[in-house]
Every structure is written in structure tokens, then in C-alpha cells.
Write a protein that holds these residues in place. Structure first.
Motif, PDB file in Angstrom:
ATOM      1  N   UNK A   1      43.278  14.313  45.694  1.00 27.62           N
ATOM      2  CA  UNK A   1      43.695  15.391  44.796  1.00 27.62           C
ATOM      3  C   UNK A   1      45.069  15.846  45.244  1.00 27.62           C
ATOM      4  N   UNK A   2      45.819  16.454  44.344  1.00 30.33           N
ATOM      5  CA  UNK A   2      47.189  16.849  44.631  1.00 30.33           C
ATOM      6  C   UNK A   2      47.224  17.907  45.736  1.00 30.33           C
ATOM      7  N   UNK A   3      48.240  17.850  46.622  1.00 28.63           N
ATOM      8  CA  UNK A   3      48.348  18.872  47.662  1.00 28.63           C
ATOM      9  C   UNK A   3      48.550  20.255  47.056  1.00 28.63           C
ATOM     10  N   UNK A   4      47.977  21.268  47.676  1.00 28.85           N
ATOM     11  CA  UNK A   4      48.111  22.654  47.227  1.00 28.85           C
ATOM     12  C   UNK A   4      49.308  23.266  47.934  1.00 28.85           C
ATOM     13  N   UNK A   5      50.397  23.488  47.189  1.00 22.11           N
ATOM     14  CA  UNK A   5      51.620  24.025  47.795  1.00 22.11           C
ATOM     15  C   UNK A   5      51.449  25.460  48.271  1.00 22.11           C
ATOM     16  N   UNK A   6      50.437  26.158  47.774  1.00 24.13           N
ATOM     17  CA  UNK A   6      50.232  27.555  48.162  1.00 24.13           C
ATOM     18  C   UNK A   6      49.256  27.709  49.319  1.00 24.13           C
ATOM     19  N   UNK A   7      48.783  26.603  49.893  1.00 26.53           N
ATOM     20  CA  UNK A   7      47.854  26.696  51.007  1.00 26.53           C
ATOM     21  C   UNK A   7      48.600  27.159  52.249  1.00 26.53           C
ATOM     22  N   UNK A   8      48.077  28.180  52.913  1.00 28.03           N
ATOM     23  CA  UNK A   8      48.670  28.665  54.156  1.00 28.03           C
ATOM     24  C   UNK A   8      48.001  27.992  55.339  1.00 28.03           C
ATOM     25  N   UNK A   9      48.682  27.976  56.472  1.00 22.04           N
ATOM     26  CA  UNK A   9      48.185  27.282  57.647  1.00 22.04           C
ATOM     27  C   UNK A   9      47.928  28.263  58.782  1.00 22.04           C
ATOM     28  N   UNK A  10      46.689  28.704  58.918  1.00 21.47           N
ATOM     29  CA  UNK A  10      46.395  29.618  60.023  1.00 21.47           C
ATOM     30  C   UNK A  10      46.459  28.870  61.354  1.00 21.47           C
ATOM     31  N   UNK A  11      46.891  29.553  62.392  1.00 19.90           N
ATOM     32  CA  UNK A  11      46.952  28.926  63.714  1.00 19.90           C
ATOM     33  C   UNK A  11      45.707  29.231  64.537  1.00 19.90           C
ATOM     34  N   UNK A  12      44.980  30.307  64.159  1.00 23.40           N
ATOM     35  CA  UNK A  12      43.774  30.694  64.890  1.00 23.40           C
ATOM     36  C   UNK A  12      42.688  31.102  63.900  1.00 23.40           C
ATOM     37  N   UNK A  13      41.454  30.863  64.273  1.00 21.47           N
ATOM     38  CA  UNK A  13      40.316  31.341  63.498  1.00 21.47           C
ATOM     39  C   UNK A  13      40.288  32.865  63.589  1.00 21.47           C
ATOM     40  N   UNK A  14      40.157  33.593  62.441  1.00 23.47           N
ATOM     41  CA  UNK A  14      40.127  35.060  62.507  1.00 23.47           C
ATOM     42  C   UNK A  14      38.847  35.609  63.129  1.00 23.47           C
ATOM     43  N   UNK A  15      37.838  34.769  63.340  1.00 20.78           N
ATOM     44  CA  UNK A  15      36.566  35.253  63.887  1.00 20.78           C
ATOM     45  C   UNK A  15      36.423  34.983  65.378  1.00 20.78           C
ATOM     46  N   UNK A  16      36.806  33.773  65.820  1.00 18.75           N
ATOM     47  CA  UNK A  16      36.605  33.434  67.228  1.00 18.75           C
ATOM     48  C   UNK A  16      37.917  33.046  67.916  1.00 18.75           C
ATOM     49  N   UNK A  17      39.032  33.070  67.187  1.00 21.18           N
ATOM     50  CA  UNK A  17      40.348  32.709  67.712  1.00 21.18           C
ATOM     51  C   UNK A  17      40.436  31.241  68.111  1.00 21.18           C
ATOM     52  N   UNK A  18      39.518  30.427  67.642  1.00 20.69           N
ATOM     53  CA  UNK A  18      39.574  29.000  67.924  1.00 20.69           C
ATOM     54  C   UNK A  18      40.767  28.352  67.237  1.00 20.69           C
ATOM     55  N   UNK A  19      41.251  27.286  67.819  1.00 16.11           N
ATOM     56  CA  UNK A  19      42.437  26.615  67.275  1.00 16.11           C
ATOM     57  C   UNK A  19      42.113  25.289  66.589  1.00 16.11           C
ATOM     58  N   UNK A  20      40.860  24.884  66.606  1.00 13.84           N
ATOM     59  CA  UNK A  20      40.477  23.609  65.986  1.00 13.84           C
ATOM     60  C   UNK A  20      40.090  23.859  64.536  1.00 13.84           C
ATOM     61  N   UNK A  21      41.111  24.003  63.671  1.00 19.50           N
ATOM     62  CA  UNK A  21      40.895  24.314  62.264  1.00 19.50           C
ATOM     63  C   UNK A  21      41.241  23.104  61.416  1.00 19.50           C
ATOM     64  N   UNK A  22      40.416  22.877  60.409  1.00 20.58           N
ATOM     65  CA  UNK A  22      40.665  21.760  59.500  1.00 20.58           C
ATOM     66  C   UNK A  22      40.457  22.219  58.063  1.00 20.58           C
TER      67      UNK A  22
END
Ligand code: ZN
Length: 85
Positions: A5-26
Motif C-alpha cells: 500500500x502507498x506510504x503514508x506521508x503523514x505518519x509520525x515516527x515516535x522514538x519511544x513508547x508513551x507507555x513503557x518508554x521502549x524503543x523497539x517500535x514497529x
């Protein structure tokens, strides 16, 4: 390159999980904005809605020429001031 599917240009890229501050986000297939934290298994969205207007906006900046003329006048250097037309 073909995308599923086409890339979403409005998708933001969080650096940390807002709940546990984990960095392994996909990215997650739940929605176009969803992210999955592989540490706490939460799925969340990050969206940018816009910028709020400030209560007190700063005055517009003066031009360099205008600021120089006001500074010269303030310090009494009236002999070198430009004449108003
Ligand atoms: Zn997490």
C-alpha cells in the motif's frame, strides 16, 4: 519498487513508547498511524493535528535598516539619520 500500500506521508515516527518508554517500535497494520511496541505489546497511534495559535504573538521583527535608524536616533546620532521622504 512496489508497495503493498502507498506510504503514508503523514505518519509520525515516535522514538519511544508513551507507555513503557521502549524503543523497539514497529509500524502496525491496525491503521495508517498505528505503532506496536514489542516490549509492552501495546499498539498506539501518533498523529499531528496542527499548531495552536499563541495567546500573545510576538511583534513582527523590524528590518535591519529600521532597527539601525531607531538605535542611532535613541543614542543621539541624529546627524547621520536618513531623511524621511
Ligand atoms: Zn511499550
Amino acid at each position: 519498487m512496489r508497495f503493498r500500500r502507498e506510504p503514508n506521508a503523514n505518519r509520525n515516527f515516535p522514538t519511544h513508547c508513551p507507555y513503557c518508554a521502549g524503543e523497539a517500535l514497529f509500524p502496525d497494520a491496525t491503521s495508517d498511524f498505528a505503532w506496536k511496541c514489542t516490549e509492552c505489546l501495546r499498539i498506539f497511534e501518533v498523529k499531528f493535528y496542527g499548531q495552536d495559535a499563541p495567546d500573545h504573538a510576538p511583534a513582527p521583527a523590524k528590518s535591519t535598516e529600521q532597527a539601525l535608524q531607531e538605535s542611532l536616533a535613541r543614542h543621539g546620532h541624529v546627524a547621520v539619520l536618513r531623511k524621511e521622504k
